[in-house]
Design an enzyme around this catalytic site. Structure first.
Site, PDB file in Angstrom:
ATOM      1  N   ASP A   1      -8.290   8.198 -36.985  1.00 33.29           N
ATOM      2  CA  ASP A   1      -7.109   8.584 -36.175  1.00 33.29           C
ATOM      3  C   ASP A   1      -6.821  10.080 -36.255  1.00 33.29           C
ATOM      4  OD1 ASP A   1      -6.120   8.297 -38.827  1.00 33.29           O
ATOM      5  OD2 ASP A   1      -4.310   7.195 -38.213  1.00 33.29           O
TER       6      ASP A   1
ATOM      7  N   GLY B   1       1.204  -1.602 -50.172  1.00 32.70           N
ATOM      8  CA  GLY B   1       0.017  -1.055 -50.850  1.00 32.70           C
ATOM      9  C   GLY B   1      -1.237  -1.881 -50.656  1.00 32.70           C
ATOM     10  N   SER B   2      -1.245  -2.745 -49.627  1.00 31.60           N
ATOM     11  CA  SER B   2      -2.412  -3.614 -49.450  1.00 31.60           C
ATOM     12  C   SER B   2      -3.234  -3.233 -48.235  1.00 31.60           C
ATOM     13  CB  SER B   2      -1.960  -5.071 -49.342  1.00 31.60           C
ATOM     14  OG  SER B   2      -1.057  -5.199 -48.271  1.00 31.60           O
ATOM     15  N   GLY B   3      -2.881  -2.120 -47.568  1.00 27.99           N
ATOM     16  CA  GLY B   3      -3.652  -1.690 -46.403  1.00 27.99           C
ATOM     17  C   GLY B   3      -3.173  -2.327 -45.114  1.00 27.99           C
TER      18      GLY B   3
ATOM     19  N   SER C   1       2.718  -1.504 -44.568  1.00 28.95           N
ATOM     20  CA  SER C   1       4.138  -1.806 -44.763  1.00 28.95           C
ATOM     21  C   SER C   1       4.982  -0.588 -44.416  1.00 28.95           C
ATOM     22  CB  SER C   1       4.384  -2.221 -46.211  1.00 28.95           C
ATOM     23  OG  SER C   1       4.001  -1.171 -47.076  1.00 28.95           O
ATOM     24  N   SER C   2       4.423   0.619 -44.579  1.00 28.85           N
ATOM     25  CA  SER C   2       5.239   1.818 -44.339  1.00 28.85           C
ATOM     26  C   SER C   2       5.565   1.976 -42.853  1.00 28.85           C
ATOM     27  CB  SER C   2       4.545   3.068 -44.884  1.00 28.85           C
ATOM     28  OG  SER C   2       3.245   3.164 -44.367  1.00 28.85           O
TER      29      SER C   2
ATOM     30  N   GLU D   1       6.885  10.070 -42.129  1.00 23.07           N
ATOM     31  CA  GLU D   1       5.935   9.817 -43.220  1.00 23.07           C
ATOM     32  C   GLU D   1       5.246  11.117 -43.660  1.00 23.07           C
ATOM     33  OE1 GLU D   1       2.474   6.529 -43.974  1.00 23.07           O
ATOM     34  OE2 GLU D   1       4.111   6.053 -42.633  1.00 23.07           O
TER      35      GLU D   1
ATOM     36  N   ASP E   1      -1.029   3.542 -37.601  1.00 23.83           N
ATOM     37  CA  ASP E   1      -0.151   2.458 -38.037  1.00 23.83           C
ATOM     38  C   ASP E   1       1.065   2.318 -37.126  1.00 23.83           C
ATOM     39  OD1 ASP E   1      -1.981   2.485 -40.074  1.00 23.83           O
ATOM     40  OD2 ASP E   1      -0.706   3.646 -41.419  1.00 23.83           O
TER      41      ASP E   1
HETATM   42  C1  GLA Z   1      -3.706   4.765 -43.421  1.00 23.16           C
HETATM   43  C2  GLA Z   1      -3.052   5.804 -42.538  1.00 23.16           C
HETATM   44  C3  GLA Z   1      -3.579   5.751 -41.104  1.00 23.16           C
HETATM   45  C4  GLA Z   1      -5.102   5.760 -41.072  1.00 23.16           C
HETATM   46  C5  GLA Z   1      -5.668   4.740 -42.052  1.00 23.16           C
HETATM   47  C6  GLA Z   1      -7.159   4.823 -42.180  1.00 23.16           C
HETATM   48  O1  GLA Z   1      -3.335   3.485 -43.014  1.00 23.16           O
HETATM   49  O2  GLA Z   1      -1.661   5.605 -42.517  1.00 23.16           O
HETATM   50  O3  GLA Z   1      -3.052   6.816 -40.365  1.00 23.16           O
HETATM   51  O4  GLA Z   1      -5.607   7.042 -41.310  1.00 23.16           O
HETATM   52  O5  GLA Z   1      -5.118   4.905 -43.356  1.00 23.16           O
HETATM   53  O6  GLA Z   1      -7.768   4.423 -41.010  1.00 23.16           O
END
Ligand code: GLA
Length: 371
Positions: free
Chosen positions: A20, A104-106, A109-110, A150, A162
């Site tokens: 991104d 924190g799990s990818g 959540s943020s 953020e 995200d």
């Molecule tokens: C996090 C970041 C995103 C993106 C991903 C990796 O989720 O918030 O902007 O860079 O990592 O693809």
């Protein structure tokens, strides 16, 4: 003044990791798990926020400035600051937050939090000034404001993936995002109709992107682009991998190679989805994992073991999703293999002495919305 409620989902990025901020491509879906913000505006000059994940409440002055507030409430304060910074009114009030998006799990959540807070604050302002024109935000503008919260308030230098995912998500749909011109194209995504399902395997290793590794990857990509005489890695995408010969630093070269090959994988994956070819799509996911492991170096042994075991146990493909250093592995799995695959992955993790992963099926769900 009346109470408003606003929800925004977590997301799973099917493919396109760390593309991104390099203005490439990604293909996320929204999750059924979401964050819900309930906000009652009042005439005060602060927002008193509480979360079902933390004790007590946090007072956020409307004149808050970057880094004033830390911890989970920094994301709320960041949205207050970013909205006001671009000239939007923000009322004081009382805010309560509930969420079933894991932290924190990818699964972002943020962004679920910032987009739900932003939606609640904007809805409250629009309700209070029903005659005002021009104050409505389109979704790309909203995504940028949530991103600034953020980046500049919390201090995590993340891209737009995200926020766009949370705001544009739709059921049975993946979002093909082109970050150069910020276009979001829907691609049908309903593997269950073809006897395949998307499985989330949470390694339970937790990360934070406010730490140095994410920023370090970003800097590496910028240096590689500069070495090729380009402003961004996207600008060299059409030149092919041969362009990488201009990158003399071997680490920067590998980082850039991940981004360029990952962009192509996103396009190939989207094409496979259009043909409901989940077997090809799965193979592309596995290649993405290998590129994150070997070139971008953002996986950890726990997630490597899960991804490799899932493929051995019959997944069509598996890859870590999200920013990296832990979190969730996603796998495309034929429905009749889900149970045996789950048992095999749990067994392999136990044998290696790792935490037992949590495993569940999921599907794409709706984006941010007022309730
Ligand atoms: C996090 C970041 C995103 C993106 C991903 C990796 O989720 O918030 O902007 O860079 O990592 O693809």
């Amino acid at each position: 003044m009346s109470t408003v409620r606003y929800a925004a989902p977590g997301r799973v990025n099917l493919i396109g990791e760390h593309t991104d901020y390099n203005l490439g491509f990604a293909l996320p879906i929204g999750l059924p798990q979401r964050t819900v913000v309930t906000f009652t505006p009042d005439d005060s000059d602060a927002i008193t926020a509480s979360s079902d994940r933390a004790d007590g409440s946090v007072r956020i002055g409307l004149d808050t400035a970057p880094r004033d507030v830390t911890g989970w409430a920094a994301y709320v304060a960041g949205v207050v600051w970013a909205l006001r910074d671009v000239g939007h009114q923000v009322p004081g009030g009382t805010m309560s937050i509930t969420s079933d998006v894991e932290v924190g799990s990818g699964l972002s959540s943020s962004a679920a939090l910032t987009c739900a807070v932003l939606g609640a604050l904007k809805t409250a302002t629009e309700t209070a000034t029903a005659t005002a024109t021009g104050s409505r935000l389109d979704r790309v503008e909203a995504a940028r404001i949530a991103q600034r919260a953020e980046n500049e308030y919390v201090g995590a230098p993340t891209g737009l993936l995200d926020q766009l995912s949370a705001l544009f998500a739709e059921p049975d749909t993946a979002l093909l995002i082109d970050f150069r011109d910020i276009t979001v194209r829907p691609v049908p995504f309903d593997p269950d109709a073809a006897g395949v399902t998307l499985v989330l395997i949470d390694s339970r290793v937790r990360h934070s992107h406010a730490g140095g590794e994410y920023a370090d990857r970003r800097a590496s990509c910028e240096r590689a682009a500069a070495a090729m005489g380009a402003a961004t890695l996207r600008d060299v995408q059409d030149r092919g991998l041969a362009a990488l010969s201009a990158v003399t630093d071997p680490v920067d070269l590998r980082r850039a190679r991940h981004v360029l090959t990952e962009n192509q994988r996103v396009l190939d994956f989207a094409a496979a989805l259009k043909d409901s070819d989940y077997s090809t799509a799965g193979g592309i996911m596995t290649a993405s994992h290998e590129s994150m492991r070997d070139d971008f170096n953002i996986t950890v042994p726990q997630v490597d073991l899960i991804a490799e075991t899932a493929v051995r146990a019959g997944a069509l493909g598996a890859r870590m999703t999200g920013g990296g250093f832990g979190g969730v592995v996603i796998a495309l799995v034929p429905l009749d293999r889900v149970e045996s695959l789950s048992a095999t992955v749990r067994g392999a993790s136990a044998d290696a002495g790792y935490d037992e992963p949590t495993i569940r099926r999921t599907h794409s769900a709706a984006g941010a919305t007022a309730l």
